[in-house]
Design a protein around this motif. Structure first.
Motif, mmCIF file in Angstrom:
data_model
loop_
_atom_site.group_PDB
_atom_site.id
_atom_site.type_symbol
_atom_site.label_atom_id
_atom_site.label_comp_id
_atom_site.label_asym_id
_atom_site.label_seq_id
_atom_site.Cartn_x
_atom_site.Cartn_y
_atom_site.Cartn_z
ATOM 1 N N PHE A 27 -4.370 6.702 -2.410
ATOM 2 C CA PHE A 27 -3.880 5.371 -2.081
ATOM 3 C C PHE A 27 -3.761 4.499 -3.316
ATOM 4 O O PHE A 27 -4.611 4.521 -4.195
ATOM 5 C CB PHE A 27 -4.816 4.686 -1.077
ATOM 6 C CG PHE A 27 -4.894 5.418 0.223
ATOM 7 C CD1 PHE A 27 -3.945 5.197 1.201
ATOM 8 C CD2 PHE A 27 -5.890 6.348 0.451
ATOM 9 C CE1 PHE A 27 -3.995 5.888 2.394
ATOM 10 C CE2 PHE A 27 -5.948 7.036 1.634
ATOM 11 C CZ PHE A 27 -4.999 6.815 2.617
ATOM 12 N N ASP A 28 -2.708 3.717 -3.342
ATOM 13 C CA ASP A 28 -2.449 2.745 -4.400
ATOM 14 C C ASP A 28 -2.230 1.409 -3.708
ATOM 15 O O ASP A 28 -1.272 1.242 -2.946
ATOM 16 C CB ASP A 28 -1.212 3.167 -5.199
ATOM 17 C CG ASP A 28 -0.858 2.169 -6.277
ATOM 18 O OD1 ASP A 28 -1.775 1.774 -7.033
ATOM 19 O OD2 ASP A 28 0.317 1.779 -6.365
ATOM 20 N N LEU A 29 -3.132 0.452 -3.950
ATOM 21 C CA LEU A 29 -3.090 -0.852 -3.288
ATOM 22 C C LEU A 29 -2.821 -1.938 -4.319
ATOM 23 O O LEU A 29 -3.499 -2.025 -5.334
ATOM 24 C CB LEU A 29 -4.426 -1.128 -2.591
ATOM 25 C CG LEU A 29 -4.568 -2.476 -1.900
ATOM 26 C CD1 LEU A 29 -3.614 -2.599 -0.717
ATOM 27 C CD2 LEU A 29 -6.002 -2.690 -1.449
ATOM 28 N N MET A 48 -5.417 -1.396 -7.349
ATOM 29 C CA MET A 48 -6.471 -0.378 -7.313
ATOM 30 C C MET A 48 -5.886 0.898 -6.742
ATOM 31 O O MET A 48 -5.099 0.865 -5.792
ATOM 32 C CB MET A 48 -7.644 -0.816 -6.460
ATOM 33 C CG MET A 48 -8.525 -1.831 -7.074
ATOM 34 S SD MET A 48 -9.997 -2.029 -6.076
ATOM 35 C CE MET A 48 -11.005 -2.932 -7.199
ATOM 36 N N THR A 49 -6.305 2.009 -7.313
ATOM 37 C CA THR A 49 -5.891 3.316 -6.843
ATOM 38 C C THR A 49 -7.141 4.149 -6.591
ATOM 39 O O THR A 49 -8.090 4.083 -7.378
ATOM 40 C CB THR A 49 -5.007 4.019 -7.900
ATOM 41 O OG1 THR A 49 -3.884 3.168 -8.174
ATOM 42 C CG2 THR A 49 -4.519 5.355 -7.420
ATOM 43 N N THR A 50 -7.141 4.909 -5.498
ATOM 44 C CA THR A 50 -8.308 5.715 -5.182
ATOM 45 C C THR A 50 -7.922 6.945 -4.381
ATOM 46 O O THR A 50 -6.819 7.032 -3.844
ATOM 47 C CB THR A 50 -9.345 4.890 -4.407
ATOM 48 O OG1 THR A 50 -10.591 5.593 -4.377
ATOM 49 C CG2 THR A 50 -8.894 4.604 -2.987
ATOM 50 N N MET A 51 -8.862 7.860 -4.304
ATOM 51 C CA MET A 51 -8.748 9.039 -3.443
ATOM 52 C C MET A 51 -9.837 8.941 -2.392
ATOM 53 O O MET A 51 -10.966 8.559 -2.709
ATOM 54 C CB MET A 51 -8.924 10.323 -4.264
ATOM 55 C CG MET A 51 -7.836 10.547 -5.276
ATOM 56 S SD MET A 51 -8.173 11.945 -6.371
ATOM 57 C CE MET A 51 -8.117 13.305 -5.245
ATOM 58 N N LEU A 74 0.848 -1.185 0.000
ATOM 59 C CA LEU A 74 0.000 0.000 0.000
ATOM 60 C C LEU A 74 0.882 1.233 0.000
ATOM 61 O O LEU A 74 1.787 1.351 0.829
ATOM 62 C CB LEU A 74 -0.906 0.011 1.236
ATOM 63 C CG LEU A 74 -1.763 1.253 1.432
ATOM 64 C CD1 LEU A 74 -2.868 1.304 0.387
ATOM 65 C CD2 LEU A 74 -2.357 1.277 2.823
ATOM 66 N N ARG A 75 0.613 2.131 -0.928
ATOM 67 C CA ARG A 75 1.290 3.422 -0.953
ATOM 68 C C ARG A 75 0.221 4.470 -0.721
ATOM 69 O O ARG A 75 -0.804 4.472 -1.412
ATOM 70 C CB ARG A 75 1.984 3.641 -2.291
ATOM 71 C CG ARG A 75 3.151 2.708 -2.489
ATOM 72 C CD ARG A 75 3.901 3.041 -3.765
ATOM 73 N NE ARG A 75 5.057 2.187 -3.850
ATOM 74 C CZ ARG A 75 5.391 1.490 -4.914
ATOM 75 N NH1 ARG A 75 4.662 1.576 -6.004
ATOM 76 N NH2 ARG A 75 6.454 0.736 -4.921
ATOM 77 N N GLY A 76 0.448 5.337 0.255
ATOM 78 C CA GLY A 76 -0.559 6.345 0.557
ATOM 79 C C GLY A 76 0.050 7.632 1.059
ATOM 80 O O GLY A 76 1.137 7.643 1.640
#
Length: 151
Positions: free
Chosen positions: A123-125, A144-147, A110-112
């Motif tokens: 976040f990039d999971l 998956m990437t999200t805000m 996880l990158r956040g």
């Protein structure tokens, strides 16, 4: 004494051998296709499960952006620095962090990061499996990437 000769056509030995060969080939093809279908079905099940897990992780964090949730891989938004931070580990079937690959359904990275000015976390999971696999390279995986906004 009378002899009865049948004038009915009969199959020759060559025709019987060819027919058995065709049937045998058809059965071999059917068995091969069914095993390939089962492998494809298993792969699809893992992808679906990984996608549902990732979506669930984001949905729970989105519904509670700053709440502390025990063993949740995505920390409260305000715990992330403005620069991107990377974490990794194991996730079990319920989406909770676990300490060993034995209990894990997936391995994750996880990158956040969180921007306090806009109050948004990005976040990039990445999930991959099997969890015992150390690197995601060459593994079955989903990303998956999200805000997530902090109202």
């Amino acid at each position: 004494m009378r002899k009865h000769w049948s004038n009915a056509p009969a199959f020759s030995l060559i025709e019987v051998v060819i027919a058995l060969g065709v049937v045998g080939f058809a059965l071999t093809v059917l068995l091969g296709l069914s095993s390939a279908g089962l492998q494809t079905q298993g792969k699809t099940d893992h992808i679906t499960r990984a996608s549902e897990t990732a979506s669930s992780l984001f949905a729970v964090r989105r519904s509670s952006p700053v709440a502390l949730i025990k063993d949740w891989p995505i920390k409260p938004l305000t715990d992330y620095p403005t620069s991107v931070q990377a974490e990794s580990g194991f996730i079990d079937a319920t989406g909770r962090v676990t300490t060993t690959a034995d209990k894990a359904a997936f391995r994750y990275r996880l990158r956040g990061g969180y921007d306090p000015d806009t109050r948004v976390g990005i976040f990039d999971l990445l999930l991959w499996w099997p969890a015992r696999r150390v690197s995601s390279e060459g593994a079955d995986q989903i990303r998956m990437t999200t805000m997530i906004a902090n109202p």
